[in-house]
Design an enzyme around this catalytic site. Structure first.
Site, PDB file in Angstrom:
ATOM      1  CD  GLU A   1      -5.149  -6.638  -8.151  1.00 27.50           C
ATOM      2  OE1 GLU A   1      -4.197  -5.994  -7.693  1.00 27.50           O
ATOM      3  OE2 GLU A   1      -6.325  -6.301  -8.007  1.00 27.50           O
TER       4      GLU A   1
ATOM      5  CE1 TYR B   1       4.014  -6.674  -5.152  1.00 31.84           C
ATOM      6  CE2 TYR B   1       3.019  -8.786  -4.556  1.00 31.84           C
ATOM      7  CZ  TYR B   1       2.951  -7.584  -5.227  1.00 31.84           C
ATOM      8  OH  TYR B   1       1.839  -7.291  -5.979  1.00 31.84           O
TER       9      TYR B   1
ATOM     10  CG  HIS C   1      -2.064  -0.996   1.034  1.00 32.80           C
ATOM     11  ND1 HIS C   1      -2.862  -1.417   2.075  1.00 32.80           N
ATOM     12  CD2 HIS C   1      -2.508  -1.663  -0.057  1.00 32.80           C
ATOM     13  CE1 HIS C   1      -3.741  -2.303   1.628  1.00 32.80           C
ATOM     14  NE2 HIS C   1      -3.536  -2.475   0.338  1.00 32.80           N
TER      15      HIS C   1
HETATM   16  N1  GLY Z   1      -5.379  -0.537  -6.697  1.00 33.34           N
HETATM   17  C1  GLY Z   1      -6.036  -1.337  -5.764  1.00 33.34           C
HETATM   18  C2  GLY Z   1      -5.979  -2.754  -6.109  1.00 33.34           C
HETATM   19  O1  GLY Z   1      -5.268  -3.126  -7.015  1.00 33.34           O
HETATM   20  O2  GLY Z   1      -6.659  -3.552  -5.543  1.00 33.34           O
HETATM   21 MN    MN Z   2      -6.809  -4.148  -8.121  1.00 32.95          MN
HETATM   22 MN    MN Z   3      -4.520  -1.842  -8.522  1.00 33.38          MN
END
Ligand code: GLY
Ligand code: MN
Ligand code: MN
Length: 453
Positions: free
Chosen positions: A401, A405, A242
Site C-alpha cells: 500500500e 500525500y 486516519h
Molecule cells: N486500513 C488500514 C490500513 O490500511 O492499514
Molecule cells: Mn492496510
Molecule cells: Mn487500508
C-alpha cells in the site's frame, strides 16, 4: 473428520511442553452507551481455535491435547431475549472439544485443570484483568499444596505461539480471504461508479454517500462487518491518514481516496483506491497516480517466498524517491539522487507510512515482522542493529500500500497541492511471487476511467 479447529488445537497442544496448560478467553461485550452494546466481535485467537462466536466463553487446552470449553449455559428466559446459545451439552459434538461446562462454573472448575501442571500459558497484555484472574486461580491451587498438589511455577505468553501459527494462512483461511477481498473489490467498484453517476447527474454527492455504497455491498454479500472504519476522503482530506468518511462534498476535478474492506467469517480485507470524483484524472493527478502505481508494481515484484518483509517497502522507496525528484516535488539541486533521498529519508515529507502489514483475522494481523531467533547483543552499551526483516513464506498474507500525500507548501509545485493518493492491495505470498486477491477492482488509471464512464 477432524475439524480445522481441532487440528489447530492439537498443533497448539504439541507446542505447550509437558505440564503446559493454555487458557484462551474470547472478547468481552462492550457497552457503547447506556444499555446499548457495540456489535459483538469475538476474540481472534479464541475463534482461530474454536470457530465459536458467542461471547463469555473460555477455552482451556492441556499439553496432552485435552480441550475444555466454558460457555453460556442454556437458559430459555435469556435466549428469548438474546438469542439461542449453543450450551455445553451441544458444544462437545458441535465444536469437537473434549469437555464443556457452563461458564458459571469457571472459577470452580478451572483451578483443578491447573493442578500438578508446570506452566500456565495465556495471551499477555490482550485481555484486561486476565492476569488477575490467572493469579486467583493459581492462588486456589497453591492453597492445596499442603495436600501434595503441585502449583504451576511458570507463566508464558501464548501470543508467541499463536502469532506464529496465525502468520501462515492455511487453505481454508486463504479461501475465506479471497472471498472477503472479492466482496471489498466489488464495493470499491460500486463506490467509484456511484461517484461518477452522482456528479454527472449534478447531485450533492458526499463522502457518506460512498460509505453507504460500501456498507451495502459488504452486507449484501454476507460480510458481517467492515474490517475497520472505512476511510472515504474527498480532495485534501486524503492527506489525513486516519480520516473517516464524513460529510465533505465530492468535487469535480478532485480525487477521492477510499480505504475500506469487509470482514467475512472472521477474516479481514483491506483495499485502498484513489480515483477522480468525476471519473477523469487531471494531468497532475495522473502523473502522481502513475508514480504511486509504479512504486506498487515494484513492491509486488519484490514480494515472493524467500524475500524479506522489508523488500517491498525498499522497492517502493526507490521508485517513489526517483519520481519525487523527476516531478520536482523534491528539488534535485537540494536533495541530489534517489539514493540521497532514501539515505536522508527526504521522502518522508510525502510518504510517512510503511508499505505493508500482515493481514488476516485482524486487519493489522499478528505475527513478528522480524526473523525469529534474533538475539540482541549481550553488551547493552552497544546499540542493537535493526533485526533482519521476516523472511516471507508461502501462505503469509500482507498488504502492499504505497502512497503520496502532498500538503500545500511553497517548495512544492502548486499543481500537486492537496493531492493524496494511496493504492492498496492484499497479497498472498506464493513460492514464485504473490497472488493479489483484491484486483477485482482495477488499479490502472485508464481502467478506472473506463469503469466510471
Ligand atoms: N486500513 C488500514 C490500513 O490500511 O492499514
Ligand atoms: Mn492496510
Ligand atoms: Mn487500508
Amino acid at each position: 473428520m477432524t475439524s480445522i479447529y481441532a487440528q489447530r488445537r492439537a498443533a497448539l497442544a504439541a507446542q505447550l511442553g509437558a505440564g503446559g496448560v493454555a487458557i484462551i478467553p474470547t472478547a468481552p461485550e462492550r457497552a457503547r452507551n447506556r444499555d446499548s452494546d457495540f456489535p459483538y466481535r469475538h476474540d481472534s485467537y479464541f475463534y482461530y481455535l474454536t470457530g465459536f462466536t458467542e461471547p463469555n466463553a473460555w477455552l482451556v487446552i492441556s499439553a496432552n491435547g485435552h480441550s475444555t470449553l466454558f460457555c453460556e449455559p442454556k437458559d430459555v428466559e435469556r435466549e428469548i431475549w438474546d438469542g439461542i446459545r449453543l450450551g455445553p451439552d451441544a458444544a462437545t459434538t458441535t465444536l469437537g472439544v473434549d469437555a464443556a461446562h457452563s461458564v458459571l462454573a469457571l472459577d470452580s472448575l478451572l483451578p483443578p485443570l491447573l493442578e500438578n501442571q508446570s506452566c500456565v500459558w495465556y495471551p499477555f497484555a490482550t485481555h484486561k484483568g486476565l492476569e488477575t484472574r490467572v493469579d486467583e486461580w493459581l492462588g486456589k491451587v497453591r492453597a492445596k499444596v499442603r495436600t501434595g498438589v503441585v502449583c504451576p511455577s511458570q507463566q508464558r505468553d501464548l501470543c508467541v505461539v499463536l502469532d506464529e501459527m496465525r502468520l501462515v494462512k492455511d487453505a481454508s483461511e486463504q479461501a475465506t480471504m479471497r472471498r472477503a477481498a472479492a466482496i471489498s473489490a466489488a464495493a470499491h467498484v460500486r463506490a467509484m461508479q456511484t461517484s461518477a453517476r452522482m456528479l454527472r447527474a449534478g447531485e450533492d454527492a458526499r463522502e457518506y454517500h460512498l460509505e453507504a455504497e460500501l456498507l451495502h455491498e459488504f452486507r449484501r454479500h454476507g460480510a458481517q462487518f467492515p474490517a475497520y472504519t472505512s476511510i472515504v476522503a474527498a480532495g485534501a482530506n486524503a492527506c489525513v491518514l486516519h480520516y473517516r468518511a464524513d460529510t465533505a462534498p465530492l468535487r469535480d476535478g478532485e480525487l477521492v481516496l477510499i480505504d475500506a474492506g469487509c470482514e467475512l467469517d472472521g477474516y479481514a480485507s483491506d483495499i485502498t483506491r484513489t480515483f477522480p470524483a468525476n471519473g477523469r484524472f487531471t494531468g497532475p493527478q495522473r502523473d502522481l497516480y502513475n508514480l504511486v502505481l509504479a512504486s506498487q508494481d515494484a513492491a509486488v515484484a519484490a514480494t515472493r517466498a524467500g524475500a524479506r518483509f522489508t523488500d517491498p517497502h525498499d522497492a517502493t522507496l526507490r521508485v517513489l524517491s526517483q519520481g519525487l525528484l523527476d516531478l520536482a516535488l523534491l528539488s534535485k539541486q537540494q536533495h541530489g539522487t534517489a539514493d540521497d533521498v532514501i539515505a536522508k529519508k527526504a521522502y518522508v515529507a510525502f510518504y510517512m507510512h510503511r508499505t505493508s502489514h500482515w493481514l488476516g483475522m485482524d486487519v493489522h494481523d499478528c505475527g513478528s515482522y522480524v526473523e525469529p531467533g534474533h538475539t540482541p547483543p549481550a553488551d547493552t552499551s552497544v546499540p542493537s542493529a535493526q533485526p533482519p526483516g521476516r523472511i516471507l513464506h508461502p501462505g503469509m498474507v500482507l498488504t502492499i500500500e504505497p502512497g503520496l500525500y502532498v500538503r500545500p507548501s511553497p517548495e512544492v509545485p502548486e499543481a500537486f497541492w492537496n493531492i493524496g493518493i494511496r493504492i492498496e492491495d492484499d497479497a498472498i505470498v506464493t513460492a514464485t511471487g504473490c497472488e493479489l486477491i483484491s484486483r477485482g477492482v482495477p488499479v490502472k488509471a485508464n481502467e478506472i476511467e473506463a469503469l466510471m464512464r
